[in-house]
Structure formats: structure tokens, C-alpha cells
Design a protein around this motif. Structure first.
Motif, PDB file in Angstrom:
ATOM      1  N   GLY A   1       0.808  -1.206   0.000  1.00 42.75           N
ATOM      2  CA  GLY A   1       0.000   0.000   0.000  1.00 42.75           C
ATOM      3  C   GLY A   1       0.844   1.260   0.000  1.00 42.75           C
ATOM      4  N   GLU A   2       1.951   1.233   0.728  1.00 40.65           N
ATOM      5  CA  GLU A   2       2.841   2.395   0.761  1.00 40.65           C
ATOM      6  C   GLU A   2       3.466   2.664  -0.608  1.00 40.65           C
ATOM      7  N   ILE A   3       3.847   1.602  -1.300  1.00 38.78           N
ATOM      8  CA  ILE A   3       4.447   1.764  -2.637  1.00 38.78           C
ATOM      9  C   ILE A   3       3.415   2.314  -3.620  1.00 38.78           C
ATOM     10  N   LEU A   4       2.212   1.773  -3.568  1.00 39.00           N
ATOM     11  CA  LEU A   4       1.168   2.238  -4.486  1.00 39.00           C
ATOM     12  C   LEU A   4       0.756   3.676  -4.177  1.00 39.00           C
ATOM     13  N   ALA A   5       0.796   4.059  -2.902  1.00 36.28           N
ATOM     14  CA  ALA A   5       0.507   5.446  -2.539  1.00 36.28           C
ATOM     15  C   ALA A   5       1.564   6.383  -3.118  1.00 36.28           C
ATOM     16  N   LYS A   6       2.816   5.956  -3.049  1.00 38.89           N
ATOM     17  CA  LYS A   6       3.905   6.770  -3.610  1.00 38.89           C
ATOM     18  C   LYS A   6       3.740   6.928  -5.120  1.00 38.89           C
ATOM     19  N   MET A   7       3.344   5.873  -5.811  1.00 38.77           N
ATOM     20  CA  MET A   7       3.110   5.953  -7.262  1.00 38.77           C
ATOM     21  C   MET A   7       2.027   6.979  -7.574  1.00 38.77           C
ATOM     22  N   GLN A   8       0.920   6.903  -6.828  1.00 39.23           N
ATOM     23  CA  GLN A   8      -0.190   7.833  -7.073  1.00 39.23           C
ATOM     24  C   GLN A   8       0.224   9.267  -6.760  1.00 39.23           C
ATOM     25  N   GLN A   9       1.044   9.426  -5.726  1.00 41.44           N
ATOM     26  CA  GLN A   9       1.526  10.757  -5.366  1.00 41.44           C
ATOM     27  C   GLN A   9       2.364  11.354  -6.505  1.00 41.44           C
ATOM     28  N   LEU A  10       3.220  10.541  -7.123  1.00 37.68           N
ATOM     29  CA  LEU A  10       4.049  11.018  -8.229  1.00 37.68           C
ATOM     30  C   LEU A  10       3.203  11.368  -9.452  1.00 37.68           C
ATOM     31  N   VAL A  11       2.186  10.550  -9.737  1.00 39.33           N
ATOM     32  CA  VAL A  11       1.283  10.858 -10.854  1.00 39.33           C
ATOM     33  C   VAL A  11       0.615  12.203 -10.625  1.00 39.33           C
ATOM     34  N   SER A  12       0.226  12.457  -9.384  1.00 42.26           N
ATOM     35  CA  SER A  12      -0.437  13.714  -9.039  1.00 42.26           C
ATOM     36  C   SER A  12       0.532  14.893  -9.107  1.00 42.26           C
ATOM     37  N   GLU A  13       1.676  14.766  -8.462  1.00 47.19           N
ATOM     38  CA  GLU A  13       2.633  15.873  -8.393  1.00 47.19           C
ATOM     39  C   GLU A  13       3.180  16.254  -9.762  1.00 47.19           C
ATOM     40  N   ARG A  14       3.335  15.282 -10.642  1.00 49.98           N
ATOM     41  CA  ARG A  14       3.898  15.543 -11.974  1.00 49.98           C
ATOM     42  C   ARG A  14       2.830  15.847 -13.011  1.00 49.98           C
ATOM     43  N   THR A  15       1.580  15.882 -12.570  1.00 46.96           N
ATOM     44  CA  THR A  15       0.422  16.189 -13.433  1.00 46.96           C
ATOM     45  C   THR A  15       0.501  15.381 -14.733  1.00 46.96           C
ATOM     46  N   ILE A  16       0.746  14.085 -14.584  1.00 47.21           N
ATOM     47  CA  ILE A  16       0.702  13.201 -15.755  1.00 47.21           C
ATOM     48  C   ILE A  16      -0.716  13.186 -16.315  1.00 47.21           C
ATOM     49  N   TYR A  17      -1.679  13.329 -15.430  1.00 49.70           N
ATOM     50  CA  TYR A  17      -3.087  13.484 -15.797  1.00 49.70           C
ATOM     51  C   TYR A  17      -3.637  14.727 -15.116  1.00 49.70           C
ATOM     52  N   ALA A  18      -4.699  15.282 -15.689  1.00 49.12           N
ATOM     53  CA  ALA A  18      -5.506  16.286 -14.991  1.00 49.12           C
ATOM     54  C   ALA A  18      -6.840  15.618 -14.679  1.00 49.12           C
ATOM     55  N   PRO A  19      -6.998  15.045 -13.490  1.00 52.02           N
ATOM     56  CA  PRO A  19      -8.264  14.386 -13.149  1.00 52.02           C
ATOM     57  C   PRO A  19      -9.413  15.392 -13.159  1.00 52.02           C
ATOM     58  N   LEU A  20     -10.575  14.926 -13.577  1.00 46.51           N
ATOM     59  CA  LEU A  20     -11.758  15.792 -13.640  1.00 46.51           C
ATOM     60  C   LEU A  20     -12.711  15.455 -12.498  1.00 46.51           C
ATOM     61  N   LEU A  21     -13.505  14.417 -12.679  1.00 42.51           N
ATOM     62  CA  LEU A  21     -14.501  14.013 -11.686  1.00 42.51           C
ATOM     63  C   LEU A  21     -14.615  12.502 -11.689  1.00 42.51           C
ATOM     64  N   GLN A  22     -15.033  11.934 -10.574  1.00 40.79           N
ATOM     65  CA  GLN A  22     -15.547  10.572 -10.621  1.00 40.79           C
ATOM     66  C   GLN A  22     -17.014  10.744 -10.999  1.00 40.79           C
ATOM     67  N   LEU A  23     -17.268  10.574 -12.284  1.00 41.33           N
ATOM     68  CA  LEU A  23     -18.485  11.066 -12.904  1.00 41.33           C
ATOM     69  C   LEU A  23     -19.713  10.228 -12.560  1.00 41.33           C
ATOM     70  N   ALA A  24     -20.750  10.902 -12.116  1.00 41.67           N
ATOM     71  CA  ALA A  24     -22.024  10.221 -11.874  1.00 41.67           C
ATOM     72  C   ALA A  24     -22.638   9.798 -13.204  1.00 41.67           C
ATOM     73  N   PHE A  25     -23.137   8.580 -13.230  1.00 41.34           N
ATOM     74  CA  PHE A  25     -23.825   8.046 -14.400  1.00 41.34           C
ATOM     75  C   PHE A  25     -25.320   8.127 -14.060  1.00 41.34           C
ATOM     76  N   ILE A  26     -26.021   9.062 -14.686  1.00 41.74           N
ATOM     77  CA  ILE A  26     -27.423   9.328 -14.339  1.00 41.74           C
ATOM     78  C   ILE A  26     -28.334   8.641 -15.348  1.00 41.74           C
ATOM     79  N   ASN A  27     -29.257   7.852 -14.842  1.00 39.11           N
ATOM     80  CA  ASN A  27     -30.123   7.033 -15.686  1.00 39.11           C
ATOM     81  C   ASN A  27     -31.585   7.289 -15.348  1.00 39.11           C
ATOM     82  N   GLY A  28     -32.467   6.742 -16.160  1.00 39.92           N
ATOM     83  CA  GLY A  28     -33.892   6.900 -15.927  1.00 39.92           C
ATOM     84  C   GLY A  28     -34.620   5.574 -16.046  1.00 39.92           C
TER      85      GLY A  28
END
Length: 525
Positions: A468-495
Motif C-alpha cells: 500500500g505504501e508503494i502504491l501510494a507513492k506511485m499515485q503521489q508522483l502521478v499527481s505531483e507531476r500532473t501526468i493526468y488532470a483528473p476531472l470528476l468521478q463522474l455520476a452516471f445518471i439514468n432513468g
């Protein structure tokens, strides 16, 4: 199984085999066939589908690292182990499984009585064939790990790994299509193209017909091991336009509507007899910069990528398009996933964005080329483009049908511009990073050596805390280096229309669509 203590017995929730058999005898395990069959299936349920259906989604071997194919797979096929209402690793075609203490051997026992739609029993040969035939997301990673697949008897499959792999069951049960079983003899007889034309599975519904761009029709398979489906016929009607989908639901032409947003969602919510059904699947959306790996591109400069992220007003987009149901997490990893690391909350700061662009040498902004997007989310893409334009990043919307979009994305055809995408696939933080960040991942256009090295470390780390510590470090690097610009965990709205009893929305945690299909009902049926 061995009584020498070398094996860990499991049936989805860590039950020992002795306990599992006792529970099964008492009818306490979810998925154990009921002694009495339900009434014969009746009626028809019609869906308004938001994307054009692709025949590749009929074949588990071609499953990409996204959730859309599972909209079809849960009806037509079945898996050894898969996410269900009671567990994300529920026993399905496999009634039980076990792993050796050293993590090198995984045994599965096939459920007695499980059948394909042509009446043939599901056997160990089918299971082995399905794994070896798999060529979808993470197929190289999965096959590299397996030394051999043994068949001690027709209901017993044994996977022998080259080295301990803590994510074997996660990949096999949910993060790929390798554990979804097809009939070996039939596939070999008709070939891959013939199978996509007339697929046979082991799921609760049989294939009837497919008219490209129009509809897909299923009929209940009454011998399905878990239960006889309540609804006789399912019809998936392709209706890409949101306004048309809503009109069809209002007029009773469809019973379930997939995906509606903004003012139309408000209209549905206020219409008597109709019910809004929002779910938040494990599907974060993001902006990806495929040119960031090219030193000649503006996107190579981390300040430019951060400027793009700062330009996006996530809260306004959430309120306007998904009625505030989406979650702003700042990550490409779903917040519900195991090993999720919580990054700092994203900030909307267009002034800071302009400052960073100026520091990077683009005081007047720049032309960013095309903004590739799944056409069913064009309105979402337009909102993002407006935000980027406000700070000087100019791009042109390039909407593509979903199958074409992901084919282009995964084959690295979108080398210029920006990619707006998502994945609702099951798994954990490691499986998501494997697909979208790590070298060799189907959607990774480049790679960061430090992150790659950490991935290799965690892949063989059997200590849960250390991993878990290693995977947290990976995610931290992805965030700090802005490899992605996350938007939203998008709601899927249905009827849902008035004739539906149990819609199936939200029964399987994190799943965007309805399911399990055999649990769906019509009122009065």
C-alpha cells in the motif's frame, strides 16, 4: 484439496472449503442454485443505450480496460469469479477456489450443472481455452505471470504462476475478461468472426439478434445456474441522442434509459411516473496529455499541464451536467478502490493558470490541436474546452463513437492534442495504474521510469501494508507531476419507467449499468 495445510481455501469471502460446503448445503452462500425454479420468464424490457454497440463487446477475449463491454457481458456470458451484489469476488462458474501459501498455485472448482446456451457443460478445457485466448487489456502482463495451466479433471483448473502475484485474482475476476468463459468447441468450429456474429455464452441471457446501429436482442436462458431470469426478453435499442432517449422513455418506447445529463436530467426527475437513478461507478474522468513525453511539445512542461488542471472548474461542471451527483477526487484511481491514495483537492484558479503559462513561455496561450472525446460525452468535453480557452489553451472538439474512440486511444493513434477519457473497469489501484500509467499499459503513451520501478516493486510485495505504501507513492508522483488532470468521478445518471420493478441499478457496487440481469423484474410479472 490438500489437507496438509499448504492451501488457503476460499469462496469469495475467504471461507474454508469445509465451511463453504456446509453453507452451501444450508443454502446460505450467494450464488448457490436454488432448489426450486422461479416461474417462467415473462415480458420484455427495452433499454435506450447511449452508445453504438460493437460486436467486439460480445467476445470476452477482446475486453478492454473499461466497463462498457460488461454492459453486454453480464447478460450473455458468465465468469469464474466476478463482482456481484454480495462480493466483488463472488463465486460464479467457479463454486470455490484456493491459493497455496506461497502464492504460486491457484485452484478453481467449476460449479456442477453450469451450462452454455447450447446445452454443453462448462468444463476445465473451456476455462483454460478462454484464458489462453484472451487478448484484451493486460493480456501480456497476465500471460507473462502464468507458467502453466493444468487440468486435473473436467471440473478442476490449476493455474501455476512463475512467481507470487498478489493481483492474480483481481485481474482474473474483474480487471480483465480472461475469467469470462466461452465454449472451446464452438469457438473453434465457427472461428472468432463467427463467434462475434452468433455468440454463445453461459450467462442468464441468450443471444437472439444484432442489427448494427439499431438494436441487440436477448432471450432468457432458463437453465442459468443461479436463477431463472424473471424477464423473458431484453432489447437494447441504440439511441445516441439524449433528447430522443428521454422522449422514448416518456412515451413508453423504452423502459430503462442509460445516461442523461443537465437540463434533461432535471426534466426526467420532475416527470411523473419516471424515476432518476444516479450511480457513481468506479469511473473517474481525466484529461491526458499524450504529447507530454515529447520534449518539443508545450505539454512536456509540467507547468503547462498544471495550468490546464487549474483552468478546469470541476464544481461548475458537476453542478451543470451531473446535478452535483459526481465526486471531485483529484485522482484517476476510484476513491472506492483498494490502495487508493487521497491527493490534494483540485483547485480552480484561472489566474494562476495564466501565470504558469506565461512562465512556461506561452503568455498568449497556444493551439493544442484536437480534443479527443467519446461522442456520448461531447457536452462534457465542450465544458472542459471552454475552461481551457479561458486561459488561452485553444483546442477543437473531436468526438468519436465509443468503440472507435477506445480503439484509437488504446492503439496510440491520438499522438497530438488532448484526450478526455475514463475507465469504469473493476480492479484496484495497481490494476488501474498498470493500464494507464505504467510502461506497456494499453493507454500509456509514455512512461516515468521512477513510477515503473515502483510498480515492479509492488507487483511482488506480499506484505499488504508495504504494498500500500508503494502504491501510494506511485499515485503521489502521478499527481505531483500532473501526468493526468483528473476531472470528476463522474455520476452516471439514468432513468427508469413505470413498468420496471427492480431496475438493477446500484446492486453491484461500483457498476455503472444494470445487473445482475437475472435479478431485474417488471412490475406485476
Amino acid at each position: 484439496m490438500s489437507s496438509s495445510g499448504h492451501y488457503r481455501e476460499s469462496a469469495g469471502a475467504g471461507m474454508r472449503r469445509r465451511d463453504l460446503l456446509a453453507a452451501a448445503a444450508a443454502g446460505l452462500v450467494a450464488g448457490v442454485p436454488r432448489l426450486s425454479r422461479a416461474a417462467a420468464p415473462q415480458g420484455q424490457l427495452t433499454y435506450g443505450i447511449h452508445v453504438s454497440l460493437a460486436p467486439t463487446w460480445f467476445d470476452p477475449a477482446e475486453t478492454l480496460g473499461l466497463i462498457t463491454p460488461f454492459m453486454v457481458l453480464y447478460a450473455l456470458h458468465d465468469a469464474m469469479v466476478k463482482p456481484m451484489p454480495d462480493s466483488l469476488q463472488a463465486p460464479c462458474l467457479a463454486e470455490s477456489w484456493s491459493a497455496s501459501e506461497d502464492g504460486l498455485t491457484h485452484d478453481f472448482v467449476i460449479r456442477n450443472g453450469a451450462k452454455f446456451h447450447n446445452g454443453e457443460p462448462v468444463t476445465a478445457e473451456d476455462v483454460k481455452f478462454s484464458y489462453e485466448r484472451y487478448r484484451g487489456a493486460a493480456h501480456e502482463l497476465m500471460k507473462e505471470q502464468v507458467a502453466d495451466i493444468e487440468i486435473p479433471d473436467p471440473r478442476h483448473v490449476r493455474f501455476k504462476l512463475k512467481k507470487p502475484w498478489p493481483d492474480f485474482l483481481t485481474f482474473y475476476s474483474s480487471a480483465s475478461g480472461a475469467g469470462w468463459i466461452v465454449p472451446k468447441k464452438y469457438v473453434e468450429t465457427v472461428g472468432d468472426d463467427g463467434f462475434k456474429t452468433a455468440p454463445i455464452g453461459a450467462g442468464p441471457y441468450k443471444f437472439v439478434s444484432f442489427t448494427p446501429g439499431v438494436e441487440l436482442v436477448f432471450e432468457a436462458f432458463e437453465q442459468y445456474w443461479r436463477k431463472t431470469p424473471s424477464v423473458k426478453r431484453l432489447v437494447f435499442k441504440v439511441i445516441p441522442d439524449e433528447t430522443t432517449r428521454l422522449a422514448a422513455l416518456k412515451q413508453g418506447e423504452i423502459d430503462i434509459l442509460y445516461s442523461i445529463r443537465g437540463e434533461l436530467a432535471e426534466e426526467l426527475r420532475s416527470t411523473s411516473g419516471l424515476t432518476l437513478k444516479p450511480v457513481v461507478p468506479q469511473g473517474p474522468w481525466w484529461i491526458y496529455f499524450p504529447e507530454q513525453w515529447d520534449p518539443k511539445s508545450p505539454w512536456h512542461d509540467e507547468r503547462v499541464r498544471r495550468a490546464a488542471s487549474l483552468a478546469i472548474d470541476r464544481k461548475a461542471i458537476n453542478d451543470a451536467i451531473t446535478l452535483g451527483y459526481s465526486k471531485i477526487t483529484g485522482s484517476i484511481i476510484p476513491y472506492t478502490f483498494e490502495y487508493y491514495w487521497q491527493p490534494p483537492e483540485p483547485v480552480h484558479d484561472p489566474l494562476k493558470a495564466k501565470q504558469l503559462l506565461a512562465e512556461a513561455g506561452y503568455p498568449d496561450g497556444f493551439d493544442a490541436g484536437e480534443h479527443y472525446v467519446d461522442s456520448s460525452y461531447s457536452n462534457f468535453g465542450e465544458a472542459v474546452l471552454d475552461n481551457l480557452l479561458a486561459v488561452g489553451i485553444r483546442a477543437k472538439l473531436r468526438p468519436l463513437e465509443r468503440a472507435a474512440f477506445f480503439e484509437g486511444y488504446s492503439n496510440r493513434k491520438f499522438t497530438g492534442g488532448i484526450i478526455q477519457a475514463a475507465s469504469g473497469a473493476f480492479g484496484n489501484a495497481a490494476t488501474r495504474l498498470a493500464a494507464f500509467v505504467v510502461k506497456g499499459g494499453p493507454y500509456a503513451y509514455g512512461n516515468d521510469p521512477e513510477i515503473d520501478a515502483l510498480y515492479q516493486q509492488q507487483a511482488v510485495e506480499l506484505n499488504h501494508k508495504r504494498r500500500g505504501e508503494i502504491l501510494a507513492k506511485m499515485q503521489q508522483l502521478v499527481s505531483e507531476r500532473t501526468i493526468y488532470a483528473p476531472l470528476l468521478q463522474l455520476a452516471f445518471i439514468n432513468g427508469v419507467g413505470p413498468s420496471v420493478g427492480e431496475s438493477g441499478f446500484g446492486l453491484i457496487p461500483g457498476f455503472a449499468y444494470t445487473g445482475p440481469f437475472e435479478d431485474i423484474t417488471l412490475k406485476g410479472a
